[in-house]
Motif scaffolding. Structure first.
Motif, short mmCIF file in Angstrom:
data_model
loop_
_atom_site.label_atom_id
_atom_site.label_comp_id
_atom_site.label_asym_id
_atom_site.label_seq_id
_atom_site.Cartn_x
_atom_site.Cartn_y
_atom_site.Cartn_z
N ALA A 104 -8.28 -0.07 -4.46
CA ALA A 104 -9.27 0.71 -5.34
C ALA A 104 -10.46 1.20 -4.52
CB ALA A 104 -9.89 -0.21 -6.53
N ARG A 105 -10.56 0.28 -3.24
CA ARG A 105 -11.63 0.65 -2.25
C ARG A 105 -11.19 1.46 -1.11
NH1 ARG A 105 -16.18 -3.77 -0.17
NH2 ARG A 105 -17.56 -2.36 0.63
N TYR A 106 -9.96 1.28 -0.69
CA TYR A 106 -9.50 1.77 0.65
C TYR A 106 -8.24 2.72 0.43
CZ TYR A 106 -12.62 -1.45 2.83
OH TYR A 106 -13.67 -2.36 3.24
N ASP A 107 -8.19 3.62 1.42
CA ASP A 107 -6.62 4.47 1.23
C ASP A 107 -5.58 3.81 2.05
OD1 ASP A 107 -4.68 6.42 1.21
OD2 ASP A 107 -6.03 8.00 1.81
N THR A 108 -4.89 2.92 1.64
CA THR A 108 -3.92 2.23 2.16
C THR A 108 -2.89 2.95 2.62
OG1 THR A 108 -2.73 1.83 -0.02
CG2 THR A 108 -4.48 0.02 0.85
N LYS A 109 -2.52 3.95 2.23
CA LYS A 109 -1.64 4.84 2.72
C LYS A 109 -1.88 5.31 4.19
CE LYS A 109 0.01 8.52 0.12
NZ LYS A 109 0.26 9.73 -0.59
N LYS A 110 -3.12 5.76 4.40
CA LYS A 110 -3.41 5.95 5.82
C LYS A 110 -3.35 4.83 6.54
CE LYS A 110 -6.43 9.89 4.69
NZ LYS A 110 -8.01 10.58 4.85
N ALA A 111 -3.75 3.54 6.19
CA ALA A 111 -3.69 2.25 7.06
C ALA A 111 -2.19 2.16 7.16
CB ALA A 111 -4.34 1.12 6.30
N ALA B 97 0.01 4.26 7.63
CA ALA B 97 0.47 5.41 8.63
C ALA B 97 0.21 5.02 10.12
CB ALA B 97 -0.04 6.56 8.22
N VAL B 98 -1.02 4.43 10.06
CA VAL B 98 -1.58 3.84 11.34
C VAL B 98 -0.74 2.85 12.08
CG1 VAL B 98 -3.11 2.92 12.60
CG2 VAL B 98 -4.05 4.78 11.06
N LEU B 99 -0.33 1.83 11.19
CA LEU B 99 0.43 0.56 11.55
C LEU B 99 2.07 1.19 11.82
CD1 LEU B 99 -0.98 -1.99 9.29
CD2 LEU B 99 -1.34 -1.78 11.77
N SER B 100 2.32 2.06 11.12
CA SER B 100 3.80 2.60 11.31
C SER B 100 3.73 3.17 12.62
CB SER B 100 4.05 3.54 10.07
OG SER B 100 4.18 2.91 8.97
N VAL B 101 2.82 4.01 12.93
CA VAL B 101 2.79 4.69 14.46
C VAL B 101 2.68 3.63 15.48
CG1 VAL B 101 1.27 6.23 15.72
CG2 VAL B 101 1.75 6.84 13.36
N PHE B 102 1.88 2.70 15.17
CA PHE B 102 1.83 1.66 16.22
C PHE B 102 3.20 0.90 16.30
CE2 PHE B 102 1.02 -2.87 16.92
CZ PHE B 102 0.35 -2.69 18.27
N MET B 103 3.76 0.90 15.27
CA MET B 103 5.03 0.01 15.24
C MET B 103 6.25 0.81 16.10
SD MET B 103 6.57 -2.73 14.57
CE MET B 103 8.29 -3.46 15.05
N SER B 104 6.18 2.04 15.72
CA SER B 104 6.77 3.05 16.40
C SER B 104 6.75 3.26 17.84
CB SER B 104 6.78 4.57 15.62
OG SER B 104 7.22 4.46 14.20
N ILE C 28 4.07 13.09 14.03
CA ILE C 28 3.72 14.06 13.58
C ILE C 28 3.46 14.09 11.88
CG2 ILE C 28 3.99 16.59 13.16
CD1 ILE C 28 5.25 17.11 16.00
N VAL C 29 4.60 13.64 11.59
CA VAL C 29 4.68 13.37 9.91
C VAL C 29 3.44 12.38 9.45
CG1 VAL C 29 5.94 12.40 8.05
CG2 VAL C 29 6.97 13.92 9.65
N LEU C 30 3.23 11.48 10.23
CA LEU C 30 2.44 10.37 9.88
C LEU C 30 0.91 10.97 9.97
CD1 LEU C 30 4.11 6.99 11.20
CD2 LEU C 30 3.81 7.76 8.71
N LEU C 31 0.97 11.72 11.03
CA LEU C 31 -0.42 12.33 11.29
C LEU C 31 -0.60 13.45 10.08
CD1 LEU C 31 -2.70 12.88 13.41
CD2 LEU C 31 -1.51 14.86 14.16
N ILE D 230 -0.01 12.74 6.97
CA ILE D 230 -0.55 11.80 5.86
C ILE D 230 -2.02 11.59 6.40
CG2 ILE D 230 -0.20 9.46 5.09
CD1 ILE D 230 2.53 9.68 5.47
N LEU D 231 -2.17 11.13 7.82
CA LEU D 231 -3.64 10.80 8.04
C LEU D 231 -4.50 11.92 7.65
CD1 LEU D 231 -3.12 8.88 11.48
CD2 LEU D 231 -3.80 7.78 9.00
#
Length: 683
Positions: free
Chosen positions: A292-299, A301-308, A330-333, A335-336
């Protein structure tokens, strides 16, 4: 009329102009590599200045500006690869064989097919501590590394220039090593002993070594947990380390059409990124206040980029992995930033970035096959994804029972695997023929059987293993990965055992491959009906296979290894001296297989002057054991282990670097490897 129609189509499809930029850029790179000589450094710069000057003059003529833009992008690609080659060529390469004392730092280590350790040395110096520029790749006498990456060793080694192409149209080893800045290859003639390094490694060098050490630690942990075959494949898909794979295992994957699984490609990277994204979102959903408080989709995406990015570094950052990472980024960007990434634009950006950083990658099979498969899949699903979506979610389907919905999803999954495999296999087939001279006939069966295991068992637990490694909890997930790999290994062994699983074929000419590539790109990039013109290039390139044939005679650089064509059109390697490596490449590039034991015995009888009557039915070859020579078709005299005469003239094989000879009634057509490779920096 035709020009007006072309203009109309171009302006209708303005949104598809950008994907042609990396294509045109690549054309410039191809022109550079196709030249038989090294062009002047002023050529690229002069052409760019001339284009800018003409653009200023015709700045109000949009047609001419469009043509100049096309030529300019091609010229830019030419200039980029030319400058990169000139920069690498600043330091000299070894031009002849010599024996040297070497002391250097181990940049990386692997093993050859015999299990002997190969060291890539940098920061090299001689006996007097005089620096030697560049890197050397040295094969050791032992099967155990004398020291770890980052440490230094000393040895006496015989070094030589990297090998050139062994056959016309074949792989240019010296070009590859040139762009890797490897100045020489060779082998040790003494033990390699650890010594203290003269200087500390640079910051970038230390970072690379640290990554290499992490990769080695991962491989060692995999080897400690899994049996040899499972460990070898797991190390290949996790760390990009394929030296542990046996020849049998490698051939099984190649013949079954699953060789792509051994390469760190979009399959691995996208699965890991997608699973990481899903894992973070699933974990966040357990905490409603957090959602409810944060956009977890962006979080996520960031962690997925880091893992990649982490997986990219650990896996060795090969070209398919670079392409996949750029696309995923680019795809995750998107989303961000709250935007949707367009697939064809994404792959275009990925291609452009890779070509800017490593333009030489364009002429490699890895780049070509990786991008060809992805472009074809994107184009296919752009056109037919709507039908699939309607099949799964449209109409009365929403109100149907759960079992029927599940059945449709399973059916769509199976059809998706079959369709994706068919499209990707069709897109990469010309490159398989051109580079590897082989067709995996049962690739669809192999991918259909192995796909679910890879997607549901192997890759999810690869991700869990990587996350568990820092905690020392990797044993159980690695064993599950090993179980999945065992199933895939069994699948490849069964598929490869089917009749003609790996069908050898004759390589197509370069112009034929070029016609197919341009035709395929025209078909995939454009959306209108005029894209169908691309079939003309594909058909023309396919017909180029009819223009190829096995040469009558093949000769290596030493003049000792000789092959002739028998009366059925098959290439036969004569039992003379010469490098077995070269002979194996000859057979591969001409789509032939080695002789059977009975055929070898028959050939030896002919070679030694016995059973001459059989020459007429098998090979037109007459040998005289006393003179130690053979005559092929009455025109080519083969002086055993001493050279060749063609129509009475001695052929200088050393100067020609080897040749392919075709005998015509009135003349002999001789194509030399020297003419094929040209006079370039790397040779």
């Amino acid at each position: 009329m035709l020009i007006r129609q072309i203009k109309e189509n171009l302006f209708k499809e303005r949104s598809r102009w950008f994907p042609w930029i990396p294509v045109l850029f690549g054309m410039g790179i191809v022109i550079y590599f196709a030249l038989p000589f090294e062009p002047s450094l002023w050529l690229g710069a002069g052409l760019i200045e001339a284009i800018i000057f003409l653009a200023l003059i015709f700045r109000r003529n949009f047609t001419i500006l469009g043509i100049l833009s096309i030529v300019g992008i091609i010229t830019l690609g030419f200039a980029v690869v030319q400058l990169r080659a000139a920069y690498i060529n600043k330091t000299p390469f070894i031009s002849e064989e010599q024996k040297l004392y070497l002391k250097g730092r181990i940049a990386s280590a692997d093993a050859n097919s015999r299990g002997n350790i190969r060291l890539l040395l940098e920061d090299i110096s001689d006996f007097d501590d005089t620096p030697i520029p560049g890197k050397y790749k040295i094969t050791l006498l032992s099967k155990k590394a004398p020291a770890e990456e980052g440490q230094c060793v000393e040895m006496i080694a015989k070094i030589m220039p990297p090998y050139s192409a062994a056959v016309i149209g074949g792989y240019q080893f010296d070009r590859k090593t040139f762009f890797e800045n490897i100045k020489a290859t060779g082998y040790s003639v003494s033990r390699a002993l650890p010594v203290e390094c003269l200087e500390k490694s640079s910051l970038s060098g230390s970072l690379k070594l640290k990554i290499e050490q992490i990769r080695n630690e991962i491989v060692n942990k995999i080897n400690a947990v899994l049996p040899p075959d499972e460990a070898a494949v797991t190390a290949a898909i996790v760390a990009g380390e394929r030296s542990g794979m046996s020849r049998r295992l490698t051939e099984n994957y190649r013949d079954s059409g699953l060789a792509h699984f051994l390469s760190i490609s979009g399959l691995h990277m996208s699965m890991l990124a997608g699973m990481m994204f899903f894992l973070v979102r699933a974990a966040a959903s357990c905490f409603p206040p957090l959602i409810a408080r944060y956009d977890t989709k962006k979080a996520a995406a960031v962690l997925s980029v880091f893992m990649s990015a982490l997986y990219l570094l650990v896996s060795g950052a090969e070209i398919p992995a670079q392409r996949s990472f750029i696309m995923i980024f680019i795809v995750l960007l998107g989303i961000l930033l709250g935007r949707q990434a367009l697939s064809i634009l994404t792959i275009s950006w990925a291609a452009l970035v890779v070509l800017l950083l490593t333009p030489e990658a364009l002429v490699g099979a890895s780049f070509q096959m990786s991008f060809a498969a992805v472009v074809a899949l994107i184009a296919f699903y752009e056109r037919y994804a709507g039908n699939l979506h309607r099949f799964l979610h449209g109409g009365k389907y929403q109100n149907r029972p759960l079992l029927q919905k599940t059945g449709r999803i399973v059916f769509a999954y199976i059809v998706g695997i079959l369709t994706s495999d068919f499209v990707a296999s069709l897109a990469t087939l010309p490159f398989s023929i051109y580079h590897f001279n082989q067709i995996a006939v049962y690739t669809t069966i192999g991918n259909l059987l192995a796909g679910p295991v890879i997607g549901l068992i192997i890759m999810p637990f690869v991700l869990i293993s990587l996350l568990a490694l820092p905690l020392g909890l990797e044993e159980l997930p690695l064993k599950i990965v090993g179980f999945g790999v065992h199933l895939v290994n069994e699948t490849t062994a069964w598929v490869a055992s089917l009749p003609n699983a790996g069908l050898p074929v004759l390589s197509m000419p370069s112009w034929g491959l070029g016609a197919i590539v341009l035709g395929g790109l025209w078909l995939c990039i454009w959306l209108g009906k005029w894209r169908l013109w691309g079939w003309l290039g594909i058909i023309l390139g396919t017909l180029s296979l009819l223009t190829t044939s096995v040469p009558d005679v093949m000769i290596d650089e030493s003049g000792k290894a000789v092959a002739v064509k028998d009366n059925t059109g098959r290439l036969i390697i004569l039992p003379s001296r010469g490098k077995n490596f070269v002979k194996s490449i000859w057979l591969e590039k001409t789509g032939n297989i080695p002789l059977s034991p009975d055929e070898k015995k028959k050939l030896n009888d002919i070679w030694n002057g016995r059973k001459r009557a059989e020459n007429q039915t098998w090979i037109d070859l007459r040998c005289n054991s006393k003179k130690k020579q053979c005559v092929y078709k009455g025109r080519v005299t083969i002086l055993k282990n001493k050279g060749v005469k063609i129509d009475g003239r001695t052929f200088d094989s050393k100067r020609a670097l080897g040749a392919a000879v075709r005998l015509h009634p009135d003349h002999a057509e001789i194509r030399t490897i020297r003419a094929y490779v040209g006079s370039r920096y790397w040779n």
